[in-house]
Design a protein around this motif. Structure first.
Motif, mmCIF file in Angstrom:
data_model
loop_
_atom_site.group_PDB
_atom_site.id
_atom_site.type_symbol
_atom_site.label_atom_id
_atom_site.label_comp_id
_atom_site.label_asym_id
_atom_site.label_seq_id
_atom_site.Cartn_x
_atom_site.Cartn_y
_atom_site.Cartn_z
ATOM 1 N N ALA A 202 8.950 24.897 -8.610
ATOM 2 C CA ALA A 202 10.263 24.336 -8.579
ATOM 3 C C ALA A 202 11.178 25.771 -8.672
ATOM 4 O O ALA A 202 10.694 26.801 -9.145
ATOM 5 C CB ALA A 202 10.848 23.586 -9.784
ATOM 6 N N VAL A 203 12.203 25.723 -8.056
ATOM 7 C CA VAL A 203 13.197 27.298 -7.951
ATOM 8 C C VAL A 203 14.417 26.931 -8.692
ATOM 9 O O VAL A 203 15.036 25.790 -8.443
ATOM 10 C CB VAL A 203 13.393 27.622 -6.521
ATOM 11 N N CYS A 204 14.713 27.700 -9.446
ATOM 12 C CA CYS A 204 16.031 27.520 -10.426
ATOM 13 C C CYS A 204 16.957 28.527 -9.991
ATOM 14 O O CYS A 204 16.706 29.693 -10.512
ATOM 15 C CB CYS A 204 15.672 27.783 -11.980
ATOM 16 N N PHE A 205 18.102 28.308 -9.276
ATOM 17 C CA PHE A 205 19.274 29.103 -8.950
ATOM 18 C C PHE A 205 20.361 28.511 -9.640
ATOM 19 O O PHE A 205 21.092 29.170 -10.307
ATOM 20 C CB PHE A 205 19.182 29.589 -7.678
ATOM 21 N N SER A 206 20.698 27.156 -9.294
ATOM 22 C CA SER A 206 22.095 26.564 -9.740
ATOM 23 C C SER A 206 22.250 26.688 -11.230
ATOM 24 O O SER A 206 21.361 26.494 -11.835
ATOM 25 C CB SER A 206 22.183 25.165 -9.399
ATOM 26 N N GLU A 207 23.222 27.129 -11.602
ATOM 27 C CA GLU A 207 23.801 27.042 -13.000
ATOM 28 C C GLU A 207 24.235 25.825 -13.733
ATOM 29 O O GLU A 207 25.305 25.395 -13.028
ATOM 30 C CB GLU A 207 24.520 28.377 -13.325
ATOM 31 N N VAL B 154 17.479 21.199 -10.755
ATOM 32 C CA VAL B 154 16.208 21.668 -10.242
ATOM 33 C C VAL B 154 15.424 20.731 -9.475
ATOM 34 O O VAL B 154 15.040 19.736 -10.603
ATOM 35 C CB VAL B 154 15.570 22.624 -11.362
ATOM 36 N N LEU B 155 15.124 20.542 -8.269
ATOM 37 C CA LEU B 155 14.345 19.505 -7.672
ATOM 38 C C LEU B 155 12.760 19.808 -8.070
ATOM 39 O O LEU B 155 12.231 20.781 -8.240
ATOM 40 C CB LEU B 155 14.400 19.884 -6.287
ATOM 41 N N ASN B 156 12.232 18.598 -8.536
ATOM 42 C CA ASN B 156 10.723 18.539 -8.829
ATOM 43 C C ASN B 156 10.461 19.257 -10.083
ATOM 44 O O ASN B 156 9.336 19.606 -10.218
ATOM 45 C CB ASN B 156 9.787 19.067 -7.739
ATOM 46 N N ARG C 145 13.100 13.900 -7.740
ATOM 47 C CA ARG C 145 13.998 14.068 -9.105
ATOM 48 C C ARG C 145 14.542 15.223 -9.075
ATOM 49 O O ARG C 145 13.970 16.443 -9.013
ATOM 50 C CB ARG C 145 13.534 13.424 -10.131
ATOM 51 N N SER C 146 16.002 15.411 -9.653
ATOM 52 C CA SER C 146 16.496 16.554 -10.111
ATOM 53 C C SER C 146 16.698 16.862 -11.458
ATOM 54 O O SER C 146 17.053 15.619 -12.086
ATOM 55 C CB SER C 146 17.719 16.923 -9.461
ATOM 56 N N CYS C 147 16.427 17.905 -12.009
ATOM 57 C CA CYS C 147 16.643 17.794 -13.640
ATOM 58 C C CYS C 147 17.292 19.426 -13.925
ATOM 59 O O CYS C 147 17.121 20.122 -13.287
ATOM 60 C CB CYS C 147 15.220 17.807 -14.324
ATOM 61 N N GLN D 47 23.783 16.994 2.385
ATOM 62 C CA GLN D 47 24.742 17.781 2.755
ATOM 63 C C GLN D 47 24.974 18.825 1.609
ATOM 64 O O GLN D 47 25.815 19.768 1.697
ATOM 65 C CB GLN D 47 26.328 17.225 3.133
ATOM 66 N N VAL D 48 24.849 18.360 0.413
ATOM 67 C CA VAL D 48 24.994 19.233 -0.778
ATOM 68 C C VAL D 48 23.750 20.042 -1.582
ATOM 69 O O VAL D 48 23.982 20.301 -2.584
ATOM 70 C CB VAL D 48 26.043 18.470 -1.941
ATOM 71 N N CYS D 49 22.674 19.731 -0.683
ATOM 72 C CA CYS D 49 21.595 20.561 -1.731
ATOM 73 C C CYS D 49 21.153 21.815 -0.892
ATOM 74 O O CYS D 49 21.430 22.050 0.546
ATOM 75 C CB CYS D 49 20.605 19.561 -1.451
ATOM 76 N N PHE D 50 20.866 22.856 -1.745
ATOM 77 C CA PHE D 50 20.190 24.075 -0.975
ATOM 78 C C PHE D 50 21.584 24.662 -0.275
ATOM 79 O O PHE D 50 22.625 25.009 -1.164
ATOM 80 C CB PHE D 50 19.278 24.094 -0.468
ATOM 81 N N LEU D 51 21.432 25.038 0.845
ATOM 82 C CA LEU D 51 22.578 25.569 1.416
ATOM 83 C C LEU D 51 23.362 24.372 1.916
ATOM 84 O O LEU D 51 23.200 23.545 2.685
ATOM 85 C CB LEU D 51 22.300 26.354 2.777
ATOM 86 N N THR D 52 24.748 24.502 1.472
ATOM 87 C CA THR D 52 25.855 23.578 2.030
ATOM 88 C C THR D 52 25.956 23.859 3.406
ATOM 89 O O THR D 52 25.985 25.207 3.714
ATOM 90 C CB THR D 52 26.775 23.182 1.255
ATOM 91 N N ALA D 53 26.805 22.976 4.081
ATOM 92 C CA ALA D 53 27.194 23.649 5.619
ATOM 93 C C ALA D 53 28.166 24.814 5.383
ATOM 94 O O ALA D 53 28.308 25.596 6.031
ATOM 95 C CB ALA D 53 27.718 22.257 6.234
ATOM 96 N N ASP E 280 28.280 28.257 6.851
ATOM 97 C CA ASP E 280 29.376 28.940 7.656
ATOM 98 C C ASP E 280 29.601 30.405 6.999
ATOM 99 O O ASP E 280 29.880 31.236 7.650
ATOM 100 C CB ASP E 280 30.458 28.146 7.530
ATOM 101 N N GLN E 281 29.358 30.577 5.693
ATOM 102 C CA GLN E 281 29.688 31.736 4.948
ATOM 103 C C GLN E 281 28.792 32.711 5.607
ATOM 104 O O GLN E 281 29.138 34.244 5.735
ATOM 105 C CB GLN E 281 29.592 31.607 3.508
ATOM 106 N N ILE E 282 27.626 32.624 5.867
ATOM 107 C CA ILE E 282 26.404 33.633 6.096
ATOM 108 C C ILE E 282 26.977 33.929 7.517
ATOM 109 O O ILE E 282 26.842 34.833 7.979
ATOM 110 C CB ILE E 282 25.199 32.882 6.191
ATOM 111 N N GLU F 139 31.678 32.221 -7.989
ATOM 112 C CA GLU F 139 32.089 33.582 -7.268
ATOM 113 C C GLU F 139 31.594 33.333 -5.827
ATOM 114 O O GLU F 139 32.138 34.039 -4.809
ATOM 115 C CB GLU F 139 31.029 34.429 -7.784
ATOM 116 N N THR F 140 30.908 32.355 -5.530
ATOM 117 C CA THR F 140 30.653 31.946 -4.109
ATOM 118 C C THR F 140 31.957 32.117 -3.257
ATOM 119 O O THR F 140 32.152 32.451 -2.168
ATOM 120 C CB THR F 140 29.906 30.752 -3.885
ATOM 121 N N GLN F 141 32.979 31.205 -3.744
ATOM 122 C CA GLN F 141 34.178 31.059 -3.244
ATOM 123 C C GLN F 141 35.144 32.228 -2.859
ATOM 124 O O GLN F 141 35.943 32.274 -2.401
ATOM 125 C CB GLN F 141 35.161 29.896 -4.074
#
Ligand SMILES: Cc1cc2nc3c(=O)[nH]c(=O)nc-3n(C[C@H](O)[C@H](O)[C@H](O)COP(=O)(O)OP(=O)(O)OC[C@H]3O[C@@H](n4cnc5c(N)ncnc54)[C@H](O)[C@@H]3O)c2cc1C
Length: 407
Positions: free
Chosen positions: A121-126, A156-158, A207-209, A369-375, A379-381, A401-403
């Motif tokens: 699993a990859v943990c980035f979201s806080e 965090v997925l899986n 599942r996300s945890c 639409q709301v997982c990993f990269l959102t639309a 667009d920001q990239i 800070e993304t915003q």
């Protein structure tokens, strides 16, 4: 020149995956209610070679079949259930390891997860994003011979099935986004606590945890991806490639919504003719059909750009692949939501009840639409690249800070 004709080998693989997925169709509601894909099904998928290792380069321990092959197979699987596609062996962890690790590091870490048909699993979201400074609240404090991790990661997925976690954390708070680090953590290490699955709207076969890191010690070798710009580029490649797989899953979902709706409006009659022959419905179908084609073309094109980049990497080819991925992700995610929404509408009251699959497609589309990269993040990239602005992790990493990149 990009050729959009799948090869003989790819066609054979698509057929095999479509057959495998069709066999799962009677059980997808069961997976949703159980909130998991049975391990036996995952073992079957692993035996077929399905999963992220397909596109990972042979030098990094993958099958080296390229991202075009991977998106074709993700699309075929998601045409039956986009949720199952998220639960495949290896998960996003394998893509992250491939992007962040050297060949030697990947050869050491990947088999620990993939050989057993396991999961990472990859943990980035806080859980609690930093509001005072750019960067993460989760910290990696340097100590003798390694680091100590403290913080809490969300969604965090899986995570509850993972043997290993790839955790993004702040090593040097004074450097903001340039002070990030990435660490591979044994999920059974002392101080790691995985919370129960959070209830979600769609994609319920996975599942996300939350993941708590309470003074988790890792060795210096567990740090991967370097720092500064090197880590930023690797992180962006990871998000773009995983996001592209989501785009492919969205294409599969769009196709499923279209096929189901076409069948329904051809059979349901009003005023003596099939409702599909009324202009409002016919034009809606035409629009959704265009969406499938456009989303598929953008997704294949972006995957082809990555495969070309891997063959002969340059800074320019990487930027072109990132931009093409951003286009594909942004378009396909929106197309999936429109597809799910229209499919429910075209089924009328029937679309709203659980006897029909379209209500699930609509819920899954929203979750895509709301997982990993959102639309919006895609667009920001795109906008950052088009404007020639510096690419930093704030472009994609999900904190307030993304915003601040575009205000
Ligand atoms: C099914 C699923 C699986 C996930 N898996 C994982 C996982 O494995 N690991 C993990 O760490 N996280 C995971 N996540 C979390 C996911 O990556 C984040 O939810 C996502 O990146 C959005 O971040 P956020 O929730 O913090 O939203 P925020 O960053 O708070 O954004 C809120 C809204 O604002 C939009 N937005 C953000 N910036 C801008 C801007 N500049 N302009 C306009 N709009 C903007 C966003 O698109 C979003 O719609 C998962 C989420 C889901 C739903």
């Amino acid at each position: 020149m990009i050729d959009f004709q799948p090869t003989e080998e790819q066609l054979l693989m698509i057929r095999a995956v479509s057959q495998f997925a069709a066999g799962l169709r009677p059980n997808i509601r069961e997976f949703e209610h159980a909130r998991e894909v049975p391990l036996a099904v995952l073992a079957e998928a692993a035996a077929m070679g399905l999963g992220p290792a397909i596109h990972i380069a042979a030098s990094h321990g993958g099958a080296g079949l390229g991202l075009v092959t991977a998106v074709l197979l993700e699309e075929a699987l998601a045409e039956v259930d986009a949720g199952v596609a998220f639960g495949l062996p290896g998960g996003s962890f394998a893509t992250a390891v491939a992007e962040l690790c050297t060949g030697e590091q990947a050869a050491a870490w990947l088999p620990k997860v993939l050989d057993a048909g396991g999961m990472g699993a990859v943990c980035f979201s806080e859980s609690k994003p930093s509001r005072e400074r750019p960067g993460f609240l989760t910290e990696a404090t340097p100590v003798d011979g390694g680091f100590v991790l403290r913080g809490e990661k969300a969604f965090v997925l899986n995570a509850d099935r993972a043997s290993h976690l790839l955790v993004f954390a702040q090593v040097d708070a004074s450097k903001g986004w340039d002070g990030l680090g990435a660490f591979i953590v044994d999920a059974k290490a002392e101080g790691v606590r995985v919370g129960p699955a959070v209830p979600t709207l769609g994609l319920n076969a996975v599942r996300s945890c939350t993941v708590q890191l309470d003074g988790v010690r890792v060795t210096a070798e567990a740090r991967v991806g370097g720092s500064g710009q090197e880590l930023t580029r690797a992180t962006l490649r990871f998000f773009a490639k995983e996001g592209l797989k989501n785009a492919a899953r969205s294409v599969g979902l769009c196709q499923s919504a279209l096929t189901t709706s076409l069948e329904y409006v051809s059979n349901r009659k009003a005023f003596g003719k099939p409702i599909g022959h009324f202009q409002a419905i016919a034009f809606t179908l035409a629009d959704r059909s265009m969406d499938v084609d456009a989303a598929r073309t953008l997704t294949w094109q972006a995957a082809a750009r990555w495969d070309q980049h891997e063959a002969k990497p340059t800074s320019r080819s990487e930027k072109e692949a990132l931009l093409a991925s951003a286009f594909a992700i942004s378009f396909a995610l929106e197309a999936a939501m429109k597809a799910g929404d229209c499919a429910v509408q075209l089924h009328g009251g029937a679309g709203f009840i659980r006897d029909y699959i379209v209500e699930k497609l609509m819920r899954d589309a929203k979750q895509l639409q709301v997982c990993f990269l959102t639309a919006e993040q895609a667009d920001q990239i795109a906008a950052t690249l088009e404007l020639g602005l510096p690419l930093d992790p704030a472009v994609v990493l999900p904190t307030p800070e993304t915003q601040s990149v575009f205000t």
